[in-house]
Write a protein that holds these residues in place. Structure first.
Motif, PDB file in Angstrom:
ATOM      1  N   SER A   1       0.824  -1.206   0.000  1.00  0.00           N
ATOM      2  CA  SER A   1       0.000   0.000   0.000  1.00  0.00           C
ATOM      3  C   SER A   1       0.857   1.255   0.000  1.00  0.00           C
ATOM      4  CB  SER A   1      -0.928  -0.012   1.222  1.00  0.00           C
ATOM      5  OG  SER A   1      -1.809  -1.110   1.175  1.00  0.00           O
ATOM      6  N   ALA A   2       1.941   1.234   0.782  1.00  0.00           N
ATOM      7  CA  ALA A   2       2.804   2.410   0.861  1.00  0.00           C
ATOM      8  C   ALA A   2       3.482   2.694  -0.479  1.00  0.00           C
ATOM      9  CB  ALA A   2       3.858   2.206   1.951  1.00  0.00           C
ATOM     10  N   LEU A   3       3.988   1.639  -1.146  1.00  0.00           N
ATOM     11  CA  LEU A   3       4.642   1.854  -2.441  1.00  0.00           C
ATOM     12  C   LEU A   3       3.635   2.284  -3.498  1.00  0.00           C
ATOM     13  CD1 LEU A   3       7.173   1.807  -4.140  1.00  0.00           C
ATOM     14  CD2 LEU A   3       6.820  -0.637  -4.542  1.00  0.00           C
ATOM     15  N   SER A   4       2.442   1.719  -3.450  1.00  0.00           N
ATOM     16  CA  SER A   4       1.409   2.109  -4.409  1.00  0.00           C
ATOM     17  C   SER A   4       1.071   3.588  -4.276  1.00  0.00           C
ATOM     18  CB  SER A   4       0.158   1.251  -4.203  1.00  0.00           C
ATOM     19  OG  SER A   4      -0.814   1.519  -5.192  1.00  0.00           O
ATOM     20  N   ALA A   5       0.989   4.075  -3.037  1.00  0.00           N
ATOM     21  CA  ALA A   5       0.704   5.488  -2.807  1.00  0.00           C
ATOM     22  C   ALA A   5       1.881   6.358  -3.222  1.00  0.00           C
ATOM     23  CB  ALA A   5       0.376   5.707  -1.332  1.00  0.00           C
ATOM     24  N   ALA A   6       3.105   5.914  -2.886  1.00  0.00           N
ATOM     25  CA  ALA A   6       4.287   6.706  -3.225  1.00  0.00           C
ATOM     26  C   ALA A   6       4.462   6.820  -4.730  1.00  0.00           C
ATOM     27  CB  ALA A   6       5.529   6.075  -2.596  1.00  0.00           C
TER      28      ALA A   6
ATOM     29  N   GLY B   1       9.165   9.637 -10.147  1.00  0.00           N
ATOM     30  CA  GLY B   1       9.912   8.513 -10.694  1.00  0.00           C
ATOM     31  C   GLY B   1      10.040   7.351  -9.722  1.00  0.00           C
ATOM     32  N   PRO B   2      10.416   6.195 -10.235  1.00  0.00           N
ATOM     33  CA  PRO B   2      10.479   4.982  -9.416  1.00  0.00           C
ATOM     34  C   PRO B   2      11.546   5.022  -8.320  1.00  0.00           C
ATOM     35  CG  PRO B   2      11.320   4.570 -11.634  1.00  0.00           C
ATOM     36  CD  PRO B   2      10.682   5.917 -11.661  1.00  0.00           C
ATOM     37  N   ALA B   3      12.680   5.670  -8.581  1.00  0.00           N
ATOM     38  CA  ALA B   3      13.722   5.733  -7.554  1.00  0.00           C
ATOM     39  C   ALA B   3      13.218   6.490  -6.332  1.00  0.00           C
ATOM     40  CB  ALA B   3      14.980   6.395  -8.107  1.00  0.00           C
ATOM     41  N   ARG B   4      12.556   7.618  -6.572  1.00  0.00           N
ATOM     42  CA  ARG B   4      12.037   8.412  -5.461  1.00  0.00           C
ATOM     43  C   ARG B   4      10.951   7.636  -4.719  1.00  0.00           C
ATOM     44  NH1 ARG B   4      13.196  11.226  -1.327  1.00  0.00           N
ATOM     45  NH2 ARG B   4      11.601  12.747  -0.701  1.00  0.00           N
ATOM     46  N   ALA B   5      10.128   6.873  -5.445  1.00  0.00           N
ATOM     47  CA  ALA B   5       9.091   6.077  -4.788  1.00  0.00           C
ATOM     48  C   ALA B   5       9.710   5.045  -3.841  1.00  0.00           C
ATOM     49  CB  ALA B   5       8.222   5.383  -5.830  1.00  0.00           C
ATOM     50  N   LEU B   6      10.806   4.398  -4.272  1.00  0.00           N
ATOM     51  CA  LEU B   6      11.469   3.423  -3.408  1.00  0.00           C
ATOM     52  C   LEU B   6      12.168   4.103  -2.225  1.00  0.00           C
ATOM     53  CD1 LEU B   6      13.046   0.807  -5.859  1.00  0.00           C
ATOM     54  CD2 LEU B   6      11.042   0.553  -4.386  1.00  0.00           C
ATOM     55  N   GLU B   7      12.648   5.334  -2.422  1.00  0.00           N
ATOM     56  CA  GLU B   7      13.242   6.052  -1.303  1.00  0.00           C
ATOM     57  C   GLU B   7      12.191   6.326  -0.229  1.00  0.00           C
ATOM     58  OE1 GLU B   7      15.040   9.549  -2.879  1.00  0.00           O
ATOM     59  OE2 GLU B   7      16.320   8.436  -4.270  1.00  0.00           O
ATOM     60  N   VAL B   8      11.002   6.733  -0.641  1.00  0.00           N
ATOM     61  CA  VAL B   8       9.906   6.967   0.306  1.00  0.00           C
ATOM     62  C   VAL B   8       9.538   5.666   1.006  1.00  0.00           C
ATOM     63  CG1 VAL B   8       7.483   7.631   0.512  1.00  0.00           C
ATOM     64  CG2 VAL B   8       9.016   8.956  -0.963  1.00  0.00           C
TER      65      VAL B   8
END
Length: 407
Positions: free
Chosen positions: A247-252, A258-265
């Protein structure tokens, strides 16, 4: 790998407890010295022979159940690939050199599978500790002995009941975990103007269900986010962590640049979730208008891009350690790759490709070969073909999640 060379055959022979190596058909492949001494047999009398031919049950004792119980235990090990510890058994042994003469013996057996790279039972280690003298020491006259045997039987029955209750509890936990995962994972649906195929195959075994997940989300600007992840651990706890991280990655992914920033979050969030350490994940974004993919990986096996000509490109130019592996925040890498109409994007978890005692490159090569062989198939057909080609026939010991998008 040990720093010292180890002769495991010599270790097996030196074990103080009596042990046999059996094939899945219960043929004796090897016997250690302790067993030969206690059985009073020569190695040539055992190797290559069926266990129950060498150690038959006592035909003169209709109540003798040791052989039947041992056979049932070995069959469970072959069927489940799991260790089976038996209750105390009376298993009379034919006296060496006196065919048809049986000596009363008591044993505490355990049967342990040795699995091959595909998770199938290759050998069974049968260890049997003899406790005959202990039993006899506790039984004096006939009445004491009868009471002792009755007590042993009652304890064996109690242990079998406890084992059965534990098995039922494990089955119930598996059912709960699978229901939870099914509720949290999104159903297949169109992705942009294309159809995606998703598959999830749980590991075999009552407690082996893991925390694999996948996610698909349409983003503004004619983009689509596709991700997969894998939580360390098994059972209900791993499934709950999976739900939080998915859920957290889906929201991020919906708000990050971009995908890198989503994984950082996601990595920052994972620090506050017990059990999220060392989770792997990969996030991709499909840019439909520019025919490009951007991606970033947190320690996860690389996505595969199947080009129309049948070549397979592993997207491994933006890989970083798993979540929580670094003590401080560090920007994650991101890469881009172009794709042509008709290409196929494949994301998966390690249960699809990894096997025990096998280098991951072997599994990746197997995936690439299967993709090239089925490159003309639609997404749904390709998903089924990959599972059939890559998963062991008896089921894998790790979960496998799979997402396929035809671009």
């Amino acid at each position: 790998m040990s720093a010292f060379p180890i002769d495991y055959a010599a270790v097996f022979q030196a074990l103080p407890g009596a042990a046999l190596l059996l094939t899945p058909e219960f043929v004796i492949a090897d016997a250690n010295e302790a067993l030969l001494r206690r059985a009073g047999r020569e190695r040539r009398d055992l190797i290559g022979r069926l266990l129950f031919d060498v150690f038959p049950g006592n035909p003169d004792d209709p109540d003798a159940s040791g052989m039947r119980n041992l056979r049932a235990s070995l069959e469970r090990v072959v069927a489940t690939g799991a260790r089976d510890s038996m209750a105390l058994q009376r298993y009379d042994v034919e006296a060496p050199g006196r065919p048809g003469t049986f000596e009363e013996r008591y044993w505490s057996p355990v049967n342990v599978p040795v699995l091959d790279a595909d998770g199938r039972v290759r050998l069974i280690v049968h260890r049997a500790e003899e406790v005959t003298e202990i039993v006899r020491a506790g039984a004096g006259d006939t009445g004491d002995r009868m009471r002792m045997e009755a007590d042993l039987f009652t304890r064996a029955q109690d242990l079998q009941e406890v084992n059965e209750r534990l098995r039922r509890a494990q089955v119930r936990e598996r059912e709960v975990v699978l229901a939870l995962q099914e509720a949290m994972l999104p159903a297949p649906r169109p992705v942009g103007h294309h159809r995606a195929a998703v598959r999830y195959r749980p590991a075999v075994g009552a407690l082996n269900v893991c925390g694999d997940w996948y996610d698909l989300a349409d983003l503004p600007g004619d983009r689509t986010a596709v991700a997969v992840g894998d939580v360390v651990g098994h059972g209900l706890a791993a499934a709950c962590v999976m739900g939080q991280l998915r859920s957290a990655l889906s929201a991020a992914a919906r708000v990050a640049d971009g995908p890198a920033r989503a994984l950082e979050v996601l990595g920052i969030y994972a620090r506050s979730v017990d059990g999220a350490e060392s989770t792997t994940a990969v996030q991709t974004v499909i840019h439909w208008s520019t025919h490009t993919l951007s991606y970033s990986s947190a320690g996860h096996p690389p996505p595969a891009l199947l080009h129309p000509d049948g070549t397979v490109e592993l997207l491994d130019r933006a890989t970083d350690p798993p979540l929580g592996a670094r003590p401080e925040h560090v920007d994650r890498p991101e890469a881009q790759v172009a794709f042509a109409d008709g290409a196929v994007l494949v994301l998966y978890t390690d249960g699809l490709i990894e096997r025990r005692h096998e280098d991951i490159d072997v599994g990746l090569a197997r995936l690439a070969e299967a993709l090239a062989r089925h490159r003309g198939a639609d997404a749904e057909t390709l998903a089924d073909a990959l599972l059939a080609d890559l998963l062991p026939p008896g089921g894998a010991t790790d979960d496998a999640a799979l997402v396929i998008v035809r671009l």
